[in-house]
Scaffold this active site. Structure first.
Site, PDB file in Angstrom:
ATOM      1  N   GLU A 157      49.812 -81.445  15.121  1.00 29.10           N
ATOM      2  CA  GLU A 157      50.159 -80.009  15.046  1.00 29.10           C
ATOM      3  C   GLU A 157      50.551 -79.498  16.418  1.00 29.10           C
ATOM      4  OE1 GLU A 157      46.994 -77.867  13.117  1.00 29.10           O
ATOM      5  OE2 GLU A 157      47.172 -79.043  11.295  1.00 29.10           O
ATOM      6  N   HIS A 175      49.158 -74.117   9.466  1.00 28.58           N
ATOM      7  CA  HIS A 175      47.692 -74.022   9.637  1.00 28.58           C
ATOM      8  C   HIS A 175      47.238 -72.551   9.689  1.00 28.58           C
ATOM      9  CE1 HIS A 175      43.994 -76.363  11.365  1.00 28.58           C
ATOM     10  NE2 HIS A 175      43.605 -75.327  10.629  1.00 28.58           N
TER      11      HIS A 175
HETATM   12  C1  MLT Z   1      38.884 -73.833  10.621  1.00 21.48           C
HETATM   13  O1  MLT Z   1      38.503 -74.973  10.883  1.00 21.48           O
HETATM   14  O2  MLT Z   1      38.140 -72.854  10.658  1.00 21.48           O
HETATM   15  C2  MLT Z   1      40.309 -73.583  10.286  1.00 21.48           C
HETATM   16  O3  MLT Z   1      40.996 -74.781  10.063  1.00 21.48           O
HETATM   17  C3  MLT Z   1      40.981 -72.756  11.286  1.00 21.48           C
HETATM   18  C4  MLT Z   1      40.798 -73.302  12.662  1.00 21.48           C
HETATM   19  O4  MLT Z   1      40.654 -74.498  12.837  1.00 21.48           O
HETATM   20  O5  MLT Z   1      40.740 -72.535  13.603  1.00 21.48           O
END
Ligand code: MLT
Length: 330
Positions: A263, A281
């Site tokens: 990513e 995401h």
């Molecule tokens: C999470 O793990 O809370 C979500 O994927 C969002 C993030 O990683 O910040």
């Protein structure tokens, strides 16, 4: 000694309140420069991150004054919790604060795929009016397979029930007698049974050595030829090349991915496929979800720095001395 280093973009009212009470250094791009982060972290008592800062053993060793890591989110794959615990550093997180946002995006993706909403939108914007082409399928009466029945999987199941879906779930850690199973009406099945029966598969597992690449050629081959695959967990659990092969060979019906192995992702054939939805995401990114996440993590970081305990912690609520950690009191 300084108080708080914020190495990703974490903003909101509670962050402003934290800045009023503590010496906060806000460097939202610092996660991109690990060397700079390593040089800076030693001054601070707290480090606040999302999922991009690599809080590994080396960083924790450099953070000699660290008392708390604030992880604004639920995934812990970027934080070496064992290394933090060995150093007596609290890991605070937000295990449930963004769950509703993620569950709602999953429902959106299920509808987006089954009714081809993004493709129909693109076609109509470019002058098309292709009504037959965009004949979709209903979710009603279909089987939803949830891989990982934690908080988010449970919330997805509850919402899918309202659509009249049958829910099956695979989770090695959930007992058939658990409250969650009876509450959401799911039937626990083996992963193979789930892959064979589900019309829609939604993945809600953390990234661990056991889950990395769990969706591979073999697992896609076991799915129904029109199965819709939704991943809002971690990109690394999917072998993207295998997914591309499965979609090209029409061994599954479509896929929606909010998370990717790398990513931001490199250019991929997925971006050219009509039966694919790609988002950056954003599952946790809603006004309400972020408000809850930011206020919870800022409050917990402040509480640790004031000598009070964190409310949402992964290892322990207050920093531990080296004597406590070596006695094995973790
Ligand atoms: C999470 O793990 O809370 C979500 O994927 C969002 C993030 O990683 O910040």
């Amino acid at each position: 000694m300084r108080d708080v280093l914020v190495s990703e973009n974490i903003v909101g009212e509670e962050m402003e309140a934290l800045k009023r009470s503590f010496d906060v250094v806000f460097e939202p791009q610092l996660w991109e420069e690990q060397d700079a982060l390593l040089r800076r972290v030693g001054e601070f008592r707290a480090l606040v991150v999302r999922n991009q800062t690599k809080v590994d053993r080396e960083l924790l060793a450099a953070g000699k004054k660290l008392q708390v890591i604030g992880r604004a989110g639920v995934g812990l794959d970027n934080v070496d919790v064992n290394a933090a615990s060995e150093r007596g550093v609290v890991v605070a997180w937000t295990p449930e604060q963004n769950s509703i946002s993620v569950a709602e995006l999953v429902i959106g993706m299920m509808l987006g795929l089954s009714r081809m909403i993004p493709t129909a939108d693109r076609s109509t914007r470019s002058g098309g009016w292709e009504r037959q082409k965009f004949t979709g399928t209903e979710l009603f009466g279909k089987t939803l397979g949830i891989v990982g029945l934690g908080r988010i999987g449970f919330l997805v199941a509850m919402r899918a029930r309202a659509f009249g879906m049958r829910i099956i779930a695979h989770d090695a850690f959930v007992s058939p007698d658990s409250f969650m199973i009876s509450e959401c009406g799911a039937t626990l099945v083996s992963l193979d049974e789930l892959l064979a029966q589900a019309d829609v598969i939604s993945v809600h597992v953390p990234k661990t050595p056991q889950t990395v690449l769990m969706f591979n050629d073999d697992r896609f081959a076991r799915m129904k030829p029109d199965a819709l695959f939704v991943n809002t967990s971690r990109g690394e659990v999917v072998d993207e090349d295998a997914l591309i092969r499965a979609l090209k060979d029409k061994r599954i019906g479509g896929a929606a991915l909010d998370v990717r192995g790398i990513e931001p992702p490199e250019k991929s054939p997925l971006a050219e496929m009509e039966n694919v939805i790609l988002t950056p995401h954003i599952a946790a990114f809603t006004v309400e979800g972020q408000r809850r996440v930011v206020s919870s993590i800022c409050r917990d970081v402040a509480a640790v720095l004031r000598g009070e305990g964190a409310k949402y912690y992964v290892n322990f609520p207050r920093p531990r001395s080296s004597a406590e950690t070596t006695r094995g009191t973790l």
